[in-house]
Write an enzyme that holds these catalytic residues in place. Structure first.
Site, PDB file in Angstrom:
ATOM      1  N   GLY A  42       1.166  -1.214  -0.124  1.00  0.00           N
ATOM      2  CA  GLY A  42      -0.068   0.183  -0.070  1.00  0.00           C
ATOM      3  C   GLY A  42       0.740   1.217  -0.107  1.00  0.00           C
ATOM      4  O   GLY A  42       1.887   1.284   0.578  1.00  0.00           O
ATOM      5  N   GLY A  44      -0.699   4.721  -0.006  1.00  0.00           N
ATOM      6  CA  GLY A  44      -1.206   5.718   0.577  1.00  0.00           C
ATOM      7  C   GLY A  44      -0.666   6.498   1.631  1.00  0.00           C
ATOM      8  O   GLY A  44       0.374   6.361   1.976  1.00  0.00           O
ATOM      9  N   LEU A  45      -1.453   7.258   2.364  1.00  0.00           N
ATOM     10  CA  LEU A  45      -1.016   8.007   3.231  1.00  0.00           C
ATOM     11  C   LEU A  45      -0.229   7.134   4.485  1.00  0.00           C
ATOM     12  O   LEU A  45       0.871   7.561   4.858  1.00  0.00           O
ATOM     13  CB  LEU A  45      -2.063   8.967   4.184  1.00  0.00           C
ATOM     14  CG  LEU A  45      -2.441  10.188   3.201  1.00  0.00           C
ATOM     15  CD1 LEU A  45      -3.489  10.775   3.901  1.00  0.00           C
ATOM     16  CD2 LEU A  45      -1.415  11.013   2.862  1.00  0.00           C
ATOM     17  N   ARG A 333     -21.197  11.522  12.257  1.00  0.00           N
ATOM     18  CA  ARG A 333     -21.435  10.919  11.227  1.00  0.00           C
ATOM     19  C   ARG A 333     -22.544  10.001  11.206  1.00  0.00           C
ATOM     20  O   ARG A 333     -23.678   9.639  10.699  1.00  0.00           O
ATOM     21  CB  ARG A 333     -20.420  10.349  10.160  1.00  0.00           C
ATOM     22  CG  ARG A 333     -19.530  11.011   9.769  1.00  0.00           C
ATOM     23  CD  ARG A 333     -18.481  10.921   8.936  1.00  0.00           C
ATOM     24  NE  ARG A 333     -17.374  11.765   8.612  1.00  0.00           N
ATOM     25  CZ  ARG A 333     -16.267  11.598   7.895  1.00  0.00           C
ATOM     26  NH1 ARG A 333     -15.744  10.497   7.580  1.00  0.00           N
ATOM     27  NH2 ARG A 333     -15.513  12.693   7.330  1.00  0.00           N
ATOM     28  N   HIS A 404     -18.807   4.622   3.653  1.00  0.00           N
ATOM     29  CA  HIS A 404     -17.571   5.503   3.444  1.00  0.00           C
ATOM     30  C   HIS A 404     -16.330   4.771   4.000  1.00  0.00           C
ATOM     31  O   HIS A 404     -15.321   4.630   3.277  1.00  0.00           O
ATOM     32  CB  HIS A 404     -17.860   6.597   4.027  1.00  0.00           C
ATOM     33  CG  HIS A 404     -16.753   7.666   3.930  1.00  0.00           C
ATOM     34  ND1 HIS A 404     -16.337   8.032   2.776  1.00  0.00           N
ATOM     35  CD2 HIS A 404     -16.103   8.373   4.887  1.00  0.00           C
ATOM     36  CE1 HIS A 404     -15.261   8.853   2.819  1.00  0.00           C
ATOM     37  NE2 HIS A 404     -15.089   9.102   4.042  1.00  0.00           N
ATOM     38  N   ARG A 438     -15.794   6.502  13.275  1.00  0.00           N
ATOM     39  CA  ARG A 438     -14.827   7.570  12.932  1.00  0.00           C
ATOM     40  C   ARG A 438     -15.088   8.971  12.916  1.00  0.00           C
ATOM     41  O   ARG A 438     -16.326   9.167  12.179  1.00  0.00           O
ATOM     42  CB  ARG A 438     -13.915   7.140  11.825  1.00  0.00           C
ATOM     43  CG  ARG A 438     -12.775   8.230  11.466  1.00  0.00           C
ATOM     44  CD  ARG A 438     -11.984   7.758  10.620  1.00  0.00           C
ATOM     45  NE  ARG A 438     -12.676   7.787   9.299  1.00  0.00           N
ATOM     46  CZ  ARG A 438     -12.989   8.948   8.436  1.00  0.00           C
ATOM     47  NH1 ARG A 438     -12.416   9.993   8.970  1.00  0.00           N
ATOM     48  NH2 ARG A 438     -13.253   9.038   7.193  1.00  0.00           N
TER      49      ARG A 438
END
Length: 645
Positions: A42, A44-45, A333, A404, A438
């Site tokens: 991976g 990503g960040l 959320r 999400h 989250r």
């Protein structure tokens, strides 16, 4: 079980644990670091920052991604911002408040020590990214700007318009490129991990497939780091990129890594509603929009078909402001999503199918002017107009909840190591920081915290005892794993059925959304647990199941997707089993049998204040997975009924 099920949380007062742990962890000397090879899956960040940092420290790093470039990692899609406890707004924020908001936002289902460390290192992330040149928004005088996100009463979110993920990823990418040029990091793009190699009880390598040539390759290492993101695409429709999948973490689970809280999936309230039956993914509208946008529906069912500008103020129900006056449109959320579903279920939803609510900027435009709103959110408004054909400066946006983020993931201890020694899991791929829900702008915070500031301290603690122990590629476990991968690929190709991958995946996703989505109940989950194995059997049925054209020794995107859908068909069963076993409501896991008189999630702390970690025992037809529980102890934050009223 491989390894041990021990959280390894340090003793002592919470604010001192991370410093004490670093001070007493084992080290690898600079001259010895080049003797260790580390695999990062991976880019990503989380993965990109980890690979860059470990390369700069002197380790030999191999970094793998299935995209054609690390710049294509899904972190690029993050919009709204990244949290940190800098308190630049002087509005009362602190490390403790960020920690408390995160624990509370996750409905008290996360490990205190990990969350406090996350809040503690958050400020370092901002300093690091500013030095990398990330163009955060700034106030008139030049200071970094902040805005608010859900679940907080302070402004702590740093942002770069509506493209924060892209800008942060470019910062990590340039650091990664520097190490690639220096020769400390070897990059393997368009390469997918298909299995984990566990040799002598330790993670010692991976099996990969080159997505262009189809070549199967074996890679050994002294440690393996998974930074492969979340599994939201198990629902078929989600805000995730189409390539996001569960394969790397699920294959690690089948090799002995515990999978924690798989039913904890997040529903984001601010998504462009589904437009048609054959839509393949959904598009997110950043939570940051709820700073200035007001969420409402008509008070009366008979008004839902009227143009929104023709509905007078007195006939509008600003339901988030009504139900949660302290937080209003910035309720967390999970709560905002359920509130939107509730009004739509009452028949007051707007748009096609009645599955939408308005996000209205008229008041903010009158107060601040259109130019100010354009400066803050211009690219988001542009995205919305391109997809819907509507100008949100003139008419309200229409939004509806969608899958999400996934809070569940592989179980890790305080060092971010799974129960399989040598297998580390960072970012969204692990379970550690967000509990059952989250908070917005915390995903980027966790990914960069893990990659830049946690793993570089905890990985040496393991590697210090592994000098000279890396297995050769001719170890029997490598050959067995390679053989298993080749056999699985051939098995998929041999089905030669009649159904398309999309039809099977869509059927699975709809079943999960209905039975294990925004609301769950025991009967629905049991029904799903009956239907998922039947759908899986149909997938593999020779002559009737899935049809995958082509061969394995070529560029074959159908084969790529088939492997991922096959894993989803197994993993979905684990999700539903976890949701059924957790007989309470908490955060995004809303069991309809357990709710307060006001319709809020009702926890059962006596029986379920724990991490559920599942151990693979063979496929579900021969042996059910084994449940391990890690009790959650709250010594600093008191367990209370979560309220945002």
């Amino acid at each position: 079980m491989i390894g041990s099920f021990d959280s390894r949380v340090p003793s002592g007062p919470l604010p001192e644990q991370w410093r004490t742990h670093r001070d007493h962890s084992r080290l690898v000397s600079p001259n010895n670091r080049r003797k260790f090879e580390v695999i990062v899956v991976g880019s990503g960040l989380a993965g990109g920052s980890a690979a860059a940092t470990l390369g700069e420290l002197g380790y030999r790093v191999k970094c793998f991604c299935f995209q054609d470039s690390p710049r294509r990692a899904h972190s690029i899609a993050a919009q709204g911002g990244i949290n940190a406890a800098k308190n630049y707004q002087n509005d009362g924020d602190s490390v403790y408040r960020l920690f408390h908001d995160t624990i509370k936002g996750g409905d008290f289902r996360s490990r205190e020590a990990n969350v406090y460390r996350l809040a503690e290192v958050s400020n370092l992330i901002i300093d690091q990214c500013v030095e990398q040149g990330v163009p955060f928004a700034r106030e008139y005088g030049g200071l970094l700007a902040n805005r608010s996100f859900g679940g907080a009463q302070v402004s702590r979110t740093f942002y770069a318009r509506g493209q924060t993920g892209q800008q942060l990823l470019l910062g990590a990418y340039q650091a990664l490129c520097r190490q690639i040029t220096a020769g400390t990091v070897q990059m393997f793009p368009q390469t997918e991990m298909l299995d984990l190699v566990v040799a002598d009880g330790h993670a010692k390598g991976i099996i990969t497939r080159n997505l262009v040539s189809g070549e199967i390759a074996l890679h050994s290492a002294d440690a393996v780091i998974l930074a492969t993101g979340g599994y939201g695409n198990v629902f078929y429709l989600s805000t995730n990129a189409r390539g996001c999948n569960v394969t790397a973490t699920y294959r690690a689970y089948k090799k002995g890594a515990l999978f924690a809280n798989p039913c904890f999936t997040q529903i984001h309230p601010t998504c462009i509603p589904v437009a048609g039956e054959y839509q393949s993914k959904l598009t997110l509208m950043s939570e940051s929009l709820r700073n200035d946008g007001r969420v409402w529906v008509p008070k009366r069912k008979e008004d839902v078909a009227k143009p929104p500008n023709e509905i007078p103020e007195a006939d509008r129900d600003y339901f988030l402001e009504r139900k949660y006056p302290s937080f209003g449109n910035l309720a967390p959320r999970d709560i905002a999503s359920r509130a939107a579903k509730e009004v739509c279920d009452e028949g007051r939803g707007v748009g096609p199918g009645g599955r939408g609510v308005y996000l209205d900027f008229a008041d903010a435009i009158r107060r601040l002017g259109e130019n100010t709103i354009r400066e803050r959110y211009g690219n988001l408004f542009d995205i919305y107009e391109k997809i819907t054909g509507e100008n949100a400066y003139k008419v309200p946006m229409r939004i509806y909840p969608a899958v999400h983020y996934t809070m569940g993931g592989l179980w890790v201890d305080y060092n971010l190591m799974s129960n399989v020694p040598g297998l580390f899991v960072i970012g969204e791929a692990n379970f550690s920081d967000h509990g059952a829900n989250r908070l917005g702008a915390s995903a980027l915070m966790q990914g960069l915290a893990d990659g830049y500031f946690v793993l570089p301290y905890t990985l040496p603690n393991y590697l210090a005892g592994q000098l000279g122990k890396g297995p050769p590629l001719d170890h029997p476990e490598f050959k067995k794993a390679e053989s298993d991968v080749r056999a699985r690929i051939q098995k998929i190709l041999d089905v030669n059925g009649k159904r398309t991958l999309d039809s099977i995946h869509r059927e699975l996703g709809l079943l999960l959304w209905d039975k294990c989505g925004m609301a769950r109940n025991a009967n629905g989950l049991r029904e799903a647990l009956q239907k998922i194995p039947a759908l899986r059997e149909e997938f593999w049925s020779p002559g009737r199941g899935v049809r995958v054209p082509g061969t394995g020794a070529e560029f074959n995107q159908s084969l790529e997707r088939a492997g991922r859908v096959a894993d989803f068909l197994e993993f979905a069963e684990l999700m539903c089993l976890d949701a059924l076993e957790r007989d309470e409501s908490c955060g995004g896991h809303f069991r309809e049998e357990h709710q307060t008189p006001e319709g809020e999630a009702l926890r059962d702390d006596e029986h379920f204040a724990a991490v559920f970690a599942w151990e693979y025992q063979g496929n579900g037809q021969s042996a059910a997975p084994k449940l391990h529980r890690e009790p959650l102890h709250f010594e600093t934050v008191h367990l209370t009924q979560r309220s945002y009223k």
